[in-house]
Every structure is written in structure tokens, then in C-alpha cells.
Motif scaffolding. Sequence first.
Motif, PDB file in Angstrom:
ATOM      1  N   UNK A 121       0.844  -1.196   0.000  1.00 55.16           N
ATOM      2  CA  UNK A 121       0.000   0.000   0.000  1.00 55.16           C
ATOM      3  C   UNK A 121       0.872   1.236   0.000  1.00 55.16           C
ATOM      4  N   UNK A 122       0.587   2.143  -0.935  1.00 57.43           N
ATOM      5  CA  UNK A 122       1.282   3.418  -0.992  1.00 57.43           C
ATOM      6  C   UNK A 122       0.690   4.343   0.065  1.00 57.43           C
TER       7      UNK A 122
ATOM      8  N   UNK B  72       5.973   3.007   0.281  1.00 53.65           N
ATOM      9  CA  UNK B  72       5.130   1.823   0.145  1.00 53.65           C
ATOM     10  C   UNK B  72       5.369   0.915   1.353  1.00 53.65           C
ATOM     11  N   UNK B  73       4.290   0.558   2.027  1.00 54.28           N
ATOM     12  CA  UNK B  73       4.375  -0.374   3.143  1.00 54.28           C
ATOM     13  C   UNK B  73       3.997  -1.748   2.606  1.00 54.28           C
ATOM     14  N   UNK B  74       4.898  -2.698   2.746  1.00 50.94           N
ATOM     15  CA  UNK B  74       4.721  -4.021   2.159  1.00 50.94           C
ATOM     16  C   UNK B  74       4.372  -5.051   3.226  1.00 50.94           C
ATOM     17  N   UNK B  75       3.440  -5.940   2.902  1.00 46.74           N
ATOM     18  CA  UNK B  75       2.939  -6.874   3.900  1.00 46.74           C
ATOM     19  C   UNK B  75       3.971  -7.900   4.330  1.00 46.74           C
TER      20      UNK B  75
ATOM     21  N   UNK C 200      14.659   1.072  -3.872  1.00 45.70           N
ATOM     22  CA  UNK C 200      15.226   1.365  -2.552  1.00 45.70           C
ATOM     23  C   UNK C 200      14.284   0.846  -1.454  1.00 45.70           C
ATOM     24  N   UNK C 201      14.871   0.331  -0.364  1.00 43.84           N
ATOM     25  CA  UNK C 201      14.014  -0.188   0.708  1.00 43.84           C
ATOM     26  C   UNK C 201      14.803  -0.379   1.990  1.00 43.84           C
TER      27      UNK C 201
ATOM     28  N   UNK D 243      10.610   2.525  -1.507  1.00 39.67           N
ATOM     29  CA  UNK D 243      10.399   3.826  -2.150  1.00 39.67           C
ATOM     30  C   UNK D 243      10.325   3.633  -3.668  1.00 39.67           C
ATOM     31  N   UNK D 244       9.553   4.471  -4.317  1.00 42.85           N
ATOM     32  CA  UNK D 244       9.297   4.511  -5.766  1.00 42.85           C
ATOM     33  C   UNK D 244       8.401   3.386  -6.250  1.00 42.85           C
TER      34      UNK D 244
END
Length: 535
Positions: free
Chosen positions: A336-337, A362-365, A390-391, A371-372
Motif C-alpha cells: 500500500x502506498x 510503500x508499506x509491504x505486507x 530502494x528499501x 520507495x518509488x
Amino acid sequence: MKHFAFIAAIAILCAGAGAQVITLPTTFAGGNGQSGNMFDIVATNAVDICQFDISLAGTTTIEVWTLTALGGYLGNEAIMGNWTLNTTAVGVIGNGIGVPTPVPLATPVPIAAGTTQAFYVTSSTGGILDYTNGTTAGAVFASDANISFLEGIGNAYPFGAVFTPRIFNGNIIYTLSGGSCATLPYQTNSGDASLDIDNVMSGGLAPAITTICVGQNASVNTSSSNVGLGWDLALDVGTLIPAPPGFLTGGGQAVNVNLASPSLFFLNGGAVLTLTTPYPGAFTLPVASPAPVVASAQAIHIAPGNPESFALSQGSQLDVTTGSTLTLLLGDDATQQVFFAAAPLCFGGTVAFYGAGYSDFFVNSNGEVSFTAGSTDFTATIGEWQTMMPRTGFAADFEPNNFGTIAVTAGGGADLTVNYLNMAEWGLGGAAGNLSYSIAFNGGLGLVEINNFTDNSGLWGVTPSVMGITMGAGGTNPPAITSWAALQGMPAGGTGTNTDSALEANAAGLINTPGVGTPMSVVFPTADGGTYAVN
């Protein structure tokens, strides 16, 4: 045409409302929880099941399934095809553990005298329903003259792992056969009376709530087919309330503004409702607030075509905030962004990451913030981290649709913090691989911090994992970190190169930790892998 004094009319119309509805409590003792409960109800007399009250914190989607054939759930725990979906209640807002949260059924469920009906009440989006460990599955736990509630099981969504015996926490609300079930707790809009804020609508199971930031504008929209007839708008500084405890008219309309509130007033009548002001036709009213506030409104229109000669709109609630928590209902392998400036975060700044400033991420489950672009990948590898977006954070294969909580918070020691709480390794039923940690941006120790990474169970399996920070494609990649845990308390490390990644990976399981229940924090002071410290 009748004109109604609002409060007096509602009191009179409600005099007989709900007289046939009966409530059988189970328990609210709690002590355990799961995404869902299966249980049986045995009818002594013919009844219609109208609603379940559940014990829930947070916001989730609740599904209620009934066994298609008569009889108990035993033997059908994992066979979805043997069940019928009765209700999908989206956006159910829990009233808190131990406090009833209503879930009216879309269609009342009849149970003939002398027969058994099985139910599966479950969250489908990661919520946890509170329940209590039982003694004997199938034993009578609560009963009255008409129905008996039997101890059942916990069942992971959907029709998954079984935990037995378990006691559903809540209320069973029903009528004798031929009676009338209570209507939905929140009024919905109609052609006779419609009100919304920024087009947020209630489906009747949950309130229509619009959240904006201080200083932002919202649009209050109103319409009715009864142009030229009397109308008014009830306004209150406070939240909407369900009916009950709010009023429910004899015709089934729900009054969701709080009539007992000392701040209640009417747009046209002031302290008194007169319904003498002609409705001018549909219009939009812009609103804003320079300070945090919660306000609610509900319209009433003279409506000759309505059996009660008046019509209520939905209640609409406006929450104006300076910044709070955004709880994410992420499915399995989802992303989710999140835009920082939008409500409810209301953070107007940016966060630094590898020399760039970002106003969203972006939050990833599966555990990391990127990012991006978002990531839905469930096989964490160091190669992907070094060559894609990037993360930062921790990545593995979580099961957030059934276990754990993911939320973003503004303020509280950092500009923004993403919290991963009680995250479970996928496919192991929630007990194994239980991890908690947070990812803070512009915190007290560094521009990026992975804080309080804790292995809560010590039962992680063989799912690969990666933890650290990377620029992704275009970055530089020194040798991987052997063990973040081994660096705990050591002097700061890193090459000082601001394009470097700093990553630890384990292709066959969990990265190294300080031990079960012992937290560690990895700080990146300059928001890159060039410098790091482990606390």
C-alpha cells in the motif's frame, strides 16, 4: 402532511422498537483470539438469528458463514464448499476487547425447533476476534428457553487451522420465528434524504467517517427529492452512535446523532427543530477547521412518500486531526502506498533516503518499507534487494491477512514510524515465527532506524529473510553483514560510502537475533548503508 418535533417523535416511534429481539450472552472473558470462531446453535423453539456482537479491537472486515446443510460444524471445518456466505461487513470498527461490537446479519438465519445450525464468524482482513479457551467442544455453554450455544473451535481464515475447544465471545441476538430483526445500526441514504462528507457512504454496518487534516477542506453534500418541503440538519460536536443505544424509529430508521449531547443544535431551528424551512435543493457546503475536532450531522426531511412521513439521511462524521495512526489492512503478499500529508497522518514534511527526499512510501505486507514502488514478493533474497527499488526493514513471508498488525504513526519520537507487531511466518498457524519491530524515519538516533526487532517465539522455520537498508538498482554493495546481532553494542560500522547497502540475509531461515524475547535496533544515521550502529 405531518411535521414532527424531532426528539418527541422519535421517542414515540421507538416505543415498541426491538420488543421481540432477544439477546443470549456467551462470555466476554477473553484470554485468547484468532481470526474466526466456528460454533453450533441448537434451537429449542423456532428462531431467526439476527446479529452477533463480537469482541474486537481495530477495524476489519467480518464475514459470517452458515453451514449449508443442517447439523454441526464437525467434519466441515476445512470444507468451504459446504458453507454459505451470509454477511460481508466491511469496515467494522471494534469497540474494544470485552465490549460488544455489533455485526447484523445481511439475512436473518432461521433455525427450526429441534435442529442445529453451524456458524463461522471470522475476520477476512487480518483482524483478531477475542475468544476464551473452552472445556469440551460441543458442550452447552450458554442457553435460554429458546436456544443453546455450544462450545466450538477457533478457525484461522479461511477454513484453516483449528484450535479446540474455544468459546465465541459475544452476544447472540435473535427473534422467535416470525418476529422482526432489528435493522442496521447506522442509517443509510435514500432519495428522500441524503447527506455525505467527501462522498463517504455508510452501508449500515459502520458509520460514515471522513478524516481530514487541520486546515484541509471537506465538502458536505446534501440532496433530497422533497424540494420545497421542510427540512433541517442536526449538528453535534461528537461522534455518531449506533442504534441502539441511539434511537431506532418504529419504521426502522436509525438516529445516529447523539440527541443527549449538550452541543446538539439544528442548522435551521437552532435549539428546536421546526421543519418549517423549505429545502432549497441539492447543495455542497465546504468546511474546514483550524483545530482538531470531531463533529457529526444527520438530515431530516419531510417526506410524504415515506411511511413515517419523514426521512432521515445517514449520519456523517468529520474527524479533523493533526496526525494519528493509519492501520493498514493488508492482504497476503500485498503493498500500500502511503502519502504522508494525507489524513490521518497529516505529516507535511519529507523523509530522507539515500540523499533523496520522499513524501510517500510503500508499506509491504512481507515486512519492509520501499520507495518509488511497492513489493509483493514473498521470497526475500539479497540479490533482489540490491537490484530493485530502494528499501529498508526486514523481509520474509508473513501472513498479515490472518496474524499481526501493520500501522503507520506520525509523531511520537519520529516523524513517521511503521510498526509491524506480532507478524507470523506464513503457513505455520500463527504460533511460529512471531516477530515484532518498527521502522522509524527521522527518529531520535538516526534518519532511519529499525527498532526493537524481537523474535517473540523462537520457532521460525525455513522461510528466507533479509534485513537492512539498500539503495537498490544503482547502489553499491559491499560484502553482506554476517550478523547484526553480533554487532550489538559495538562501535559504529560501515564504509562511509553513501550509496552502500548494509544487509544481512539467511536463505534458509531467520537472520541472527540476540535471542528469544531480546530486542535489537539497527540505526542508519544518514539514511543509507554507509554508516550503521546496532543497539
